[in-house]
Design an enzyme around this catalytic site. Structure first.
Site, PDB file in Angstrom:
ATOM      1  N   LEU A 160      31.617 -43.892  -6.245  1.00  0.00           N
ATOM      2  CA  LEU A 160      31.107 -45.101  -5.605  1.00  0.00           C
ATOM      3  C   LEU A 160      30.387 -44.718  -4.306  1.00  0.00           C
ATOM      4  CD1 LEU A 160      34.146 -47.506  -6.077  1.00  0.00           C
ATOM      5  CD2 LEU A 160      32.105 -47.284  -7.506  1.00  0.00           C
ATOM      6  N   GLY A 180      34.928 -41.834  -1.507  1.00  0.00           N
ATOM      7  CA  GLY A 180      34.895 -40.665  -0.636  1.00  0.00           C
ATOM      8  C   GLY A 180      35.790 -40.855   0.582  1.00  0.00           C
ATOM      9  N   ASP A 184      33.243 -41.168   9.260  1.00  0.00           N
ATOM     10  CA  ASP A 184      31.920 -41.252   9.888  1.00  0.00           C
ATOM     11  C   ASP A 184      30.825 -40.970   8.867  1.00  0.00           C
ATOM     12  OD1 ASP A 184      29.700 -41.258  11.474  1.00  0.00           O
ATOM     13  OD2 ASP A 184      30.496 -39.915  12.996  1.00  0.00           O
ATOM     14  N   ASN A 186      27.760 -42.129   8.882  1.00  0.00           N
ATOM     15  CA  ASN A 186      26.448 -41.957   9.509  1.00  0.00           C
ATOM     16  C   ASN A 186      26.195 -40.501   9.890  1.00  0.00           C
ATOM     17  OD1 ASN A 186      25.659 -44.692   9.392  1.00  0.00           O
ATOM     18  ND2 ASN A 186      26.933 -45.170  11.160  1.00  0.00           N
ATOM     19  N   ARG A 187      27.257 -39.799  10.254  1.00  0.00           N
ATOM     20  CA  ARG A 187      27.117 -38.386  10.613  1.00  0.00           C
ATOM     21  C   ARG A 187      26.986 -37.512   9.367  1.00  0.00           C
ATOM     22  NH1 ARG A 187      30.988 -34.593  11.329  1.00  0.00           N
ATOM     23  NH2 ARG A 187      32.660 -36.122  11.296  1.00  0.00           N
ATOM     24  N   LEU A 206      28.716 -51.028  -5.300  1.00  0.00           N
ATOM     25  CA  LEU A 206      29.248 -52.366  -5.505  1.00  0.00           C
ATOM     26  C   LEU A 206      28.110 -53.382  -5.597  1.00  0.00           C
ATOM     27  CD1 LEU A 206      32.220 -52.312  -2.964  1.00  0.00           C
ATOM     28  CD2 LEU A 206      32.278 -51.811  -5.403  1.00  0.00           C
ATOM     29  N   ILE A 217      28.284 -49.913   6.612  1.00  0.00           N
ATOM     30  CA  ILE A 217      29.151 -48.948   5.947  1.00  0.00           C
ATOM     31  C   ILE A 217      30.569 -49.506   5.898  1.00  0.00           C
ATOM     32  CG2 ILE A 217      30.096 -46.623   5.997  1.00  0.00           C
ATOM     33  CD1 ILE A 217      27.123 -46.709   5.443  1.00  0.00           C
ATOM     34  N   LEU A 218      31.144 -49.520   4.704  1.00  0.00           N
ATOM     35  CA  LEU A 218      32.509 -50.020   4.525  1.00  0.00           C
ATOM     36  C   LEU A 218      33.513 -48.886   4.685  1.00  0.00           C
ATOM     37  CD1 LEU A 218      31.978 -52.270   1.378  1.00  0.00           C
ATOM     38  CD2 LEU A 218      32.162 -53.029   3.741  1.00  0.00           C
TER      39      LEU A 218
END
Length: 250
Positions: A160, A180, A184, A186-187, A206, A217-218
């Site tokens: 996912l 996963g 973080d 974004n990093r 989803l 970001i969830l």
């Protein structure tokens, strides 16, 4: 100046050996800090919650569901894996945050009428220590040191990730969904998508349109809860609305 000249005189083999030694020092230093943080959190939680065993017992009593029943229901549920293969790319604070998110996943799953089959893979020794704080071995979820690729048929695996164009339609009992274990994103952009592509695993996202005031970001526990709510009969939109805090919804 003398030190720098001395380092320049080292052979390539000696330089590699020195670099390896420095890397080991950093590893043990981080491990020492993590152990201190674990002890500190253990003391705080013992004061707040008294004994962890009572916490598990009270949870079962509150929801009137014996642990054995929960474990049996999980076995028949749709498999959802939390992939911990990114531990070496995360800070101590991120690992601690992830541990708390997994604890939330279990808590929500336990309360659910129709729980998912929650599985943790690529479990490292230091992360096991974090989970031990909450008696995770008694939760009934599967805790595996092996990676998911060694535990399930490759054809059944679905990673996912919001970076794919493939949209999930419905949950499928025959598929194994992977979240996963990251904090973080974004990093570490595209890291889960690229991993899935390299392994030849299917990717899906989803079927929801997120319009959030903050990052879209969830967290791990939010993705799990959305799947859990959908598994218990809520449509995708309600699953999101009832999972994401109202203050974050635009």
């Amino acid at each position: 100046m003398d030190q720098q000249q001395g380092e320049n005189k080292l052979s390539k083999k000696q330089q590699k050996k020195l670099a390896k030694k420095e890397k080991q020092k950093e590893y043990f230093k981080e491990k020492k800090i993590l152990k201190k943080q674990i002890k500190k959190q253990q003391k705080q939680e013992q004061k707040a919650n008294q004994v962890d065993d009572n916490k598990v017992h009270n949870q079962e009593k509150l929801h009137k569901k014996p642990r054995e029943q929960y474990q049996e229901e999980m076995k028949n549920g749709i498999k959802v894996v939390i992939d911990l293969q990114f531990m070496n790319q995360m800070t101590i604070q991120e690992k601690t945050s992830l541990y708390k998110q997994i604890e939330l996943c279990h808590s929500n799953n336990f309360k659910s009428a129709k729980p998912l089959n929650l599985i943790v893979t690529s479990l490292s020794e230091d992360f096991q220590q974090l989970l031990n704080k909450s008696n995770a071995s008694n939760w009934g979820i599967q805790l595996n040191e092996k990676p998911y690729i060694d535990l399930f048929n490759k054809e059944d695996l679905v990673y996912l990730t919001g970076d794919t164009d493939n949209v999930m339609d419905e949950l499928n009992q025959e598929e194994v969904y992977i979240i996963g274990g990251l904090v973080d994103h974004n990093r570490l952009k595209l890291i889960t998508y690229n991993k899935a592509i390299e392994q030849g695993i299917k990717t899906k996202k989803l079927p929801i349109n997120l319009n959030l005031k903050t990052s879209s970001i969830l967290t791990v526990n939010q993705v799990f809860e959305i799947l859990l709510r959908r598994n218990n009969g809520e449509d995708w939109n309600d699953s999101v609305q009832n999972t994401i805090p109202k203050r974050k919804l635009a």
